[in-house]
Design a protein around this motif. Structure first.
Motif, mmCIF file in Angstrom:
data_model
loop_
_atom_site.group_PDB
_atom_site.id
_atom_site.type_symbol
_atom_site.label_atom_id
_atom_site.label_comp_id
_atom_site.label_asym_id
_atom_site.label_seq_id
_atom_site.Cartn_x
_atom_site.Cartn_y
_atom_site.Cartn_z
ATOM 1 N N ASP A 155 0.816 -1.211 0.000
ATOM 2 C CA ASP A 155 0.000 0.000 0.000
ATOM 3 C C ASP A 155 0.852 1.266 0.000
ATOM 4 O OD1 ASP A 155 0.871 0.283 2.653
ATOM 5 O OD2 ASP A 155 -0.887 -0.737 3.456
ATOM 6 N N ARG A 201 -10.503 0.811 -4.478
ATOM 7 C CA ARG A 201 -9.394 1.532 -3.878
ATOM 8 C C ARG A 201 -9.250 2.878 -4.577
ATOM 9 N NH1 ARG A 201 -9.076 1.090 -0.055
ATOM 10 N NH2 ARG A 201 -6.945 0.870 0.618
ATOM 11 N N SER A 208 -2.977 1.680 -3.208
ATOM 12 C CA SER A 208 -2.789 0.232 -3.290
ATOM 13 C C SER A 208 -2.093 -0.114 -4.602
ATOM 14 C CB SER A 208 -4.166 -0.454 -3.210
ATOM 15 O OG SER A 208 -4.063 -1.850 -3.262
ATOM 16 N N CYS A 255 3.516 -5.924 3.874
ATOM 17 C CA CYS A 255 3.363 -4.581 4.447
ATOM 18 C C CYS A 255 3.732 -4.584 5.920
ATOM 19 C CB CYS A 255 1.932 -4.092 4.278
ATOM 20 S SG CYS A 255 1.384 -3.887 2.573
ATOM 21 N N ASP A 286 -11.023 1.070 5.522
ATOM 22 C CA ASP A 286 -9.594 0.883 5.749
ATOM 23 C C ASP A 286 -9.297 0.898 7.241
ATOM 24 O OD1 ASP A 286 -9.048 0.781 3.067
ATOM 25 O OD2 ASP A 286 -8.691 2.930 2.894
#
Length: 487
Positions: free
Chosen positions: A52, A93, A105, A306, A374
């Motif tokens: 991300d 997104r 993203s 991530c 999110d």
């Protein structure tokens, strides 16, 4: 101890993305880094496929973002569909740049990322990379760590010393075992078949969205990856063995809903047991773990890689301060207290998504959320003023008047962004001062959080805010004390 007392400041085991980013950050902060990896080269097949905007921002810090951005595609989002392809839940997104200065993203090919990271790391004088070298023993001596490692090609045994050692060595981490840390399950464990293909021609009918097929009989996932690469993942029934599931005829049978053999080449097929686990101990004396060595998540949010790079961003500046004798070892415990709850929250959300995929679309009684939201990347207790509502939040990254992004201007320093007149010579610690009076976007950001000044940690999270020159001095004294003596 001083940096001259050991061969290296930090020894890192594992040169995957987490280890490579951590090593690059440390080298940029003046540390002498040794990186060991048991393999001779990069694993040249797909694995992680998503990260991300926060991760792209970290890559920017080490100069890798611009080198890598041409190998990325911006992710359109995710849709949950039933077995009839009816959309049950849509999670698009954003297709514009976020407050982090990048798109929300991305899709990527992990070998491409690893090549960029390794090439970048090799350019740093402070980093020593030893491939085909395996950690054999590690001992915390109290004032340093002793390493014994083996050249897997020649069998030669080597020894080295470092101030600290970090295991970025995966789910079966040797460093974690030496620390005596156990993995604790958060409840999700399920076998899935992962199939990566290279299309022989464009197939726009497959679509650009990630699709989660919500079917209790055959849950599945489709991923649109870079170029002609595509991925499918299939949950496996208990009565099917790994060997049966991975037989090429069975794989093509599963893919037949979307592809025929003439449409694509199978690059990789692998059976994974998706797990949800967090290590009990992340820091023990001078030994630490990061990435998959510290946590494992199901892939339904695309947050595995991530999480590891977030570990590196949090840990690097703290290690660097300790290596330079600017902070004491207790500072490193805040790496665990800040990152562990955050990783567990992301894993918990991924588990809930996995459970949703397994049940949604098959029962009128199944819970169907109206929208996806999110997660707020909130860290646990650690560095910063605990009573400050802004503490630990990530500060936005606007473009400054000189055309540079904020992080490029700050670098790896502590930063005070302020509209108040200040005299840096009076400060109790080194800090980069950014005058927001001449940078309207920064002044607007300060106004949005109700402050005239903000102190940013090197990971661009907020230590605390202030509303007068006197409060700035109090804030900086508090920061200096915390960096030296963290409870």
């Amino acid at each position: 101890m001083t940096t001259s007392d050991t061969d290296f400041d930090v020894a890192i085991t594992g040169l995957g993305p987490t280890g490579a980013v951590l090593a690059a950050l440390l080298a940029d902060m003046g540390c002498r880094v040794l990186v060991l990896d048991r393999e001779a080269d990069i694993y040249d097949l797909p694995r992680a496929v998503h990260f991300d905007d926060e991760i792209m921002r970290v890559l920017q810090w080490i100069g890798a973002a611009d080198r890598f951005k041409d190998k990325l595609i911006v992710n359109k989002g995710m849709r949950f569909v039933d077995k009839n392809n009816t959309v049950l839940l849509d999670w698009p997104r954003p297709q514009e740049v976020t407050s982090n200065g990048w798109f929300a993203s991305y899709r990527f090919h992990q070998p491409d990322l690893e090549r960029v990271l390794r090439d970048s790391l090799r350019e740093r004088d402070g980093a020593t990379i030893l491939l085909s070298h395996q950690l054999d023993a590690l001992q915390d001596m109290g004032d340093k760590v002793l390493l014994r490692y083996v050249d897997r090609l020649s069998g030669t045994v080597h020894h080295a010393t470092a101030q600290f050692a970090v295991g970025c060595d995966g789910a079966n981490s040797t460093v974690r075992r030496i620390m005596g840390s156990q993995m604790n399950s958060l409840g999700f464990k399920q076998r899935w078949l992962v199939v990566d293909v290279m299309l022989n021609h464009e197939m726009p009918q497959l679509g650009d969205f990630t699709l989660q097929y919500c079917d209790a009989d055959t849950p599945a996932t489709y991923c649109r990856n870079v170029g002609l690469r595509r991925r499918w993942e299939f949950a496996l029934p208990d009565d099917q063995t790994d060997q049966q599931a991975s037989e090429i005829s069975n794989v093509w049978q599963r893919l037949s809903r979307w592809l025929e053999p003439e449409d694509a080449q199978i690059e990789r097929r692998a059976i994974y047991t998706f797990r949800s686990e967090v290590a009990g101990v992340w820091v023990k004396g001078r030994l630490m773990i990061a990435g998959d060595a510290a946590h494992l998540t199901p892939p339904f949010m695309g947050q595995g890689l991530c999480a590891g790079i977030r570990d590196a961003a949090n840990l690097a500046w703290k290690l660097a301060r300790c290596c330079r004798d600017e902070s004491e070892i207790p500072l490193l415990k805040t790496y665990e207290t800040e990152r562990k709850p955050n990783a567990a929250e992301y894993i918990g959300t991924a588990v809930r998504l996995g459970e949703l995929i397994n049940r949604m679309g098959n029962s009128d009684k199944a819970e169907k959320p109206q929208q996806m939201q999110d997660l707020q990347n909130v860290i646990g207790p650690g560095i910063g003023r605990a009573s400050d509502p802004a503490r630990g939040k990530t500060f936005s990254q606007p473009v400054l008047k000189n055309g540079r992004k904020l992080d490029d201007e700050i670098g790896h320093e502590l930063a005070l962004i302020t509209v108040d007149p200040v005299e840096p010579g009076e400060f109790p610690l080194d800090v980069r001062v950014i005058d927001a009076r001449v940078e309207p976007p920064l002044a607007d950001l300060l106004g949005a959080i109700g402050a005239t000044s903000v102190l940013l940690r090197p990971d661009k999270r907020i230590f605390a805010v202030a509303n007068s020159p006197d409060q700035i001095k109090v804030m900086l004294v508090e920061a200096a004390e915390q960096f030296r003596n963290v409870n």
